[in-house]
Enzyme design. Structure first.
Site, PDB file in Angstrom:
ATOM      1  CB  SER A 147     -46.808  76.752  43.526  1.00  0.00           C
ATOM      2  OG  SER A 147     -46.354  76.257  42.356  1.00  0.00           O
ATOM      3  CE1 TYR A 160     -51.919  75.414  43.933  1.00  0.00           C
ATOM      4  CE2 TYR A 160     -50.276  75.938  42.157  1.00  0.00           C
ATOM      5  CZ  TYR A 160     -50.615  75.200  43.450  1.00  0.00           C
ATOM      6  OH  TYR A 160     -49.636  74.496  44.197  1.00  0.00           O
ATOM      7  CE  LYS A 164     -49.949  76.512  46.530  1.00  0.00           C
ATOM      8  NZ  LYS A 164     -49.996  76.012  47.909  1.00  0.00           N
TER       9      LYS A 164
HETATM   10  N1  LIG Z   1     -46.676  68.683  43.867  1.00  0.00           N
HETATM   11  C1  LIG Z   1     -46.295  69.489  43.014  1.00  0.00           C
HETATM   12  O1  LIG Z   1     -45.717  69.644  42.047  1.00  0.00           O
HETATM   13  C2  LIG Z   1     -46.269  71.019  43.869  1.00  0.00           C
HETATM   14  C3  LIG Z   1     -45.782  72.228  43.127  1.00  0.00           C
HETATM   15  C4  LIG Z   1     -45.728  73.261  43.781  1.00  0.00           C
HETATM   16  C5  LIG Z   1     -46.585  73.346  45.122  1.00  0.00           C
HETATM   17  N2  LIG Z   1     -47.229  72.350  45.659  1.00  0.00           N
HETATM   18  C6  LIG Z   1     -48.006  72.744  46.869  1.00  0.00           C
HETATM   19  O2  LIG Z   1     -47.420  71.537  47.671  1.00  0.00           O
HETATM   20  C7  LIG Z   1     -48.536  71.134  48.568  1.00  0.00           C
HETATM   21  C8  LIG Z   1     -48.672  69.785  48.355  1.00  0.00           C
HETATM   22  O3  LIG Z   1     -48.833  69.244  47.171  1.00  0.00           O
HETATM   23  P1  LIG Z   1     -48.952  68.039  46.888  1.00  0.00           P
HETATM   24  O4  LIG Z   1     -48.882  67.604  45.147  1.00  0.00           O
HETATM   25  O5  LIG Z   1     -48.280  66.903  47.422  1.00  0.00           O
HETATM   26  O6  LIG Z   1     -50.728  67.508  47.066  1.00  0.00           O
HETATM   27  P2  LIG Z   1     -51.722  66.415  46.932  1.00  0.00           P
HETATM   28  O7  LIG Z   1     -50.978  65.083  46.658  1.00  0.00           O
HETATM   29  O8  LIG Z   1     -52.994  66.692  46.366  1.00  0.00           O
HETATM   30  O9  LIG Z   1     -51.892  66.121  48.430  1.00  0.00           O
HETATM   31  C9  LIG Z   1     -52.755  67.470  49.216  1.00  0.00           C
HETATM   32  C10 LIG Z   1     -52.772  66.761  50.605  1.00  0.00           C
HETATM   33  O10 LIG Z   1     -53.605  68.037  51.030  1.00  0.00           O
HETATM   34  C11 LIG Z   1     -54.556  67.417  52.022  1.00  0.00           C
HETATM   35  N3  LIG Z   1     -55.890  68.344  51.793  1.00  0.00           N
HETATM   36  C12 LIG Z   1     -56.618  68.692  50.910  1.00  0.00           C
HETATM   37  N4  LIG Z   1     -57.488  69.539  51.020  1.00  0.00           N
HETATM   38  C13 LIG Z   1     -57.432  69.654  52.591  1.00  0.00           C
HETATM   39  C14 LIG Z   1     -58.273  70.439  53.249  1.00  0.00           C
HETATM   40  N5  LIG Z   1     -59.058  71.199  52.927  1.00  0.00           N
HETATM   41  N6  LIG Z   1     -57.787  70.553  54.647  1.00  0.00           N
HETATM   42  C15 LIG Z   1     -56.977  69.511  54.938  1.00  0.00           C
HETATM   43  N7  LIG Z   1     -56.035  68.821  54.087  1.00  0.00           N
HETATM   44  C16 LIG Z   1     -56.460  68.918  52.838  1.00  0.00           C
HETATM   45  C17 LIG Z   1     -54.809  66.276  51.227  1.00  0.00           C
HETATM   46  O11 LIG Z   1     -55.601  65.040  52.024  1.00  0.00           O
HETATM   47  P3  LIG Z   1     -57.114  64.717  52.049  1.00  0.00           P
HETATM   48  O12 LIG Z   1     -57.693  64.581  50.661  1.00  0.00           O
HETATM   49  O13 LIG Z   1     -57.230  63.377  52.694  1.00  0.00           O
HETATM   50  O14 LIG Z   1     -57.895  65.627  52.626  1.00  0.00           O
HETATM   51  C18 LIG Z   1     -53.614  65.605  50.792  1.00  0.00           C
HETATM   52  O15 LIG Z   1     -52.863  65.144  52.081  1.00  0.00           O
HETATM   53  C19 LIG Z   1     -49.877  71.842  48.134  1.00  0.00           C
HETATM   54  O16 LIG Z   1     -49.987  73.116  49.010  1.00  0.00           O
HETATM   55  C20 LIG Z   1     -49.375  72.218  46.746  1.00  0.00           C
HETATM   56  O17 LIG Z   1     -50.019  73.421  46.291  1.00  0.00           O
HETATM   57  C21 LIG Z   1     -47.108  71.238  45.137  1.00  0.00           C
END
Ligand SMILES: NC(=O)c1ccc[n+]([C@@H]2O[C@H](COP(=O)([O-])OP(=O)(O)OC[C@H]3O[C@@H](n4cnc5c(N)ncnc54)[C@H](OP(=O)(O)O)[C@@H]3O)[C@@H](O)[C@H]2O)c1
Length: 264
Positions: A147, A160, A164
């Site tokens: 991130s 976090y 990261k």
């Molecule tokens: N969105 C952003 O702005 C952003 C920015 C920078 C980095 N990121 C990174 O990108 C990735 C995805 O982000 P997102 O925003 O798409 O997240 P999100 O909408 O919260 O989705 C997270 C996903 O991870 C699954 N998950 C959570 N805990 C888990 C576990 N212990 N084991 C297996 N699966 C698990 C959730 O499914 P269930 O709840 O069904 O388990 C869901 O499918 C993350 O690593 C996040 O840190 C996101």
């Protein structure tokens, strides 16, 4: 004439955390290009519909597996299921992650451990287990989700950000250690992406996000991260390993960064 090869057809990709958000977009994108995808989340009923839609609409097939990436035995079972279904693992996308926002002094030991365990140790479990299969089979490609908060300070996200940031250094180290095994390891550092997880963290409806005036850049979409991941795991990126690619969009006109870039 040289034509770039962004193809992933016929390859087997594990995408963790693919029931929604960025992981779902990555799985759909790779499968649309013909990859077989193994997708996981903590709840079978949340990941099943994603697999069904992929099977209906994409060239590649999908296998949905319930797996909490924090639990090593469940990760072992995820990789075993992948090998049993598709014969190996060519691609691993360590996407499962999440956070809550709190000042450092208010984060309990349990809260700290939960965020580091999910983001960092989950990546470690999946990489060690899937990496063993890749080494035995002569290579592969891994992409880790970091991130911009792992690159720069973000108040309220010490746990976090620390996890990261560690993922970035892990990526660099593994790229060197596993180069002799034909495994490339790269990292993507997204800026703000419109996902259900971000909406929940910010306590807003996901549809409200583009209206937020305090955001100095356009908010991205999962597909824009998925396209980058597809490039990194494709033959077109054969000379790219150990890198962290930042994808945070273009600054909106009128803020200091856009002025610095000459965008006004
Ligand atoms: N969105 C952003 O702005 C952003 C920015 C920078 C980095 N990121 C990174 O990108 C990735 C995805 O982000 P997102 O925003 O798409 O997240 P999100 O909408 O919260 O989705 C997270 C996903 O991870 C699954 N998950 C959570 N805990 C888990 C576990 N212990 N084991 C297996 N699966 C698990 C959730 O499914 P269930 O709840 O069904 O388990 C869901 O499918 C993350 O690593 C996040 O840190 C996101």
């Amino acid at each position: 004439m040289h034509e770039p090869d962004y193809g992933v057809a016929g390859r087997t990709a594990i995408v963790t955390g693919a029931s929604q958000g960025i992981g779902k977009a990555i799985a759909e994108t790779l499968a649309a290009s013909g990859a077989n995808v193994v997708i996981c989340s903590r709840a079978q009923e949340r990941v099943d519909p994603v697999a069904e839609a992929i099977d209906d609409e994409c060239e590649g097939t999908a296998l949905a597996v319930e797996c909490n990436v924090r639990e090593r035995e469940q990760v072992d079972a995820l990789v075993d299921a992948t090998v049993a279904e598709f014969g190996g693992v060519d691609v691993l996308v360590n996407n499962a992650g999440g956070e809550f926002v709190a000042p450092f002094e208010d984060i309990s030991p349990n809260g700290w451990n939960a965020i580091v365990d999910l983001n960092l140790n989950g990546t470690v479990h999946c990489t060690q287990v899937a990496g063993e299969v890749m080494r035995e089979n002569g290579g592969g490609s891994i992409v880790n989700l970091s991130s911009v908060n792992g690159q720069h300070a973000a108040p309220g996200e010490s746990h976090y950000g620390a996890a990261k940031a560690a993922i970035i250094r892990l990526t660099e180290t593994l790229a060197v250690e596993w180069a002799p095994h034909g495994i490339r390891v790269n990292c993507v550092a997204p800026g703000l992406i419109q996902t259900p997880g971000v909406a929940e963290t910010l306590g807003i409806d996901s549809e409200q996000m583009p209206e937020r005036e305090e955001v100095d850049r356009r908010i991205g979409h999962g597909e824009e991260i998925a396209d980058l991941v597809q490039f990194l795991v494709s033959p077109a990126a054969s000379f790219v390993t150990g890198e962290t690619v930042t994808a945070k969009g273009v600054p909106k006109p009128g803020n200091s960064m856009s002025e610095g870039l000459g965008l006004e």
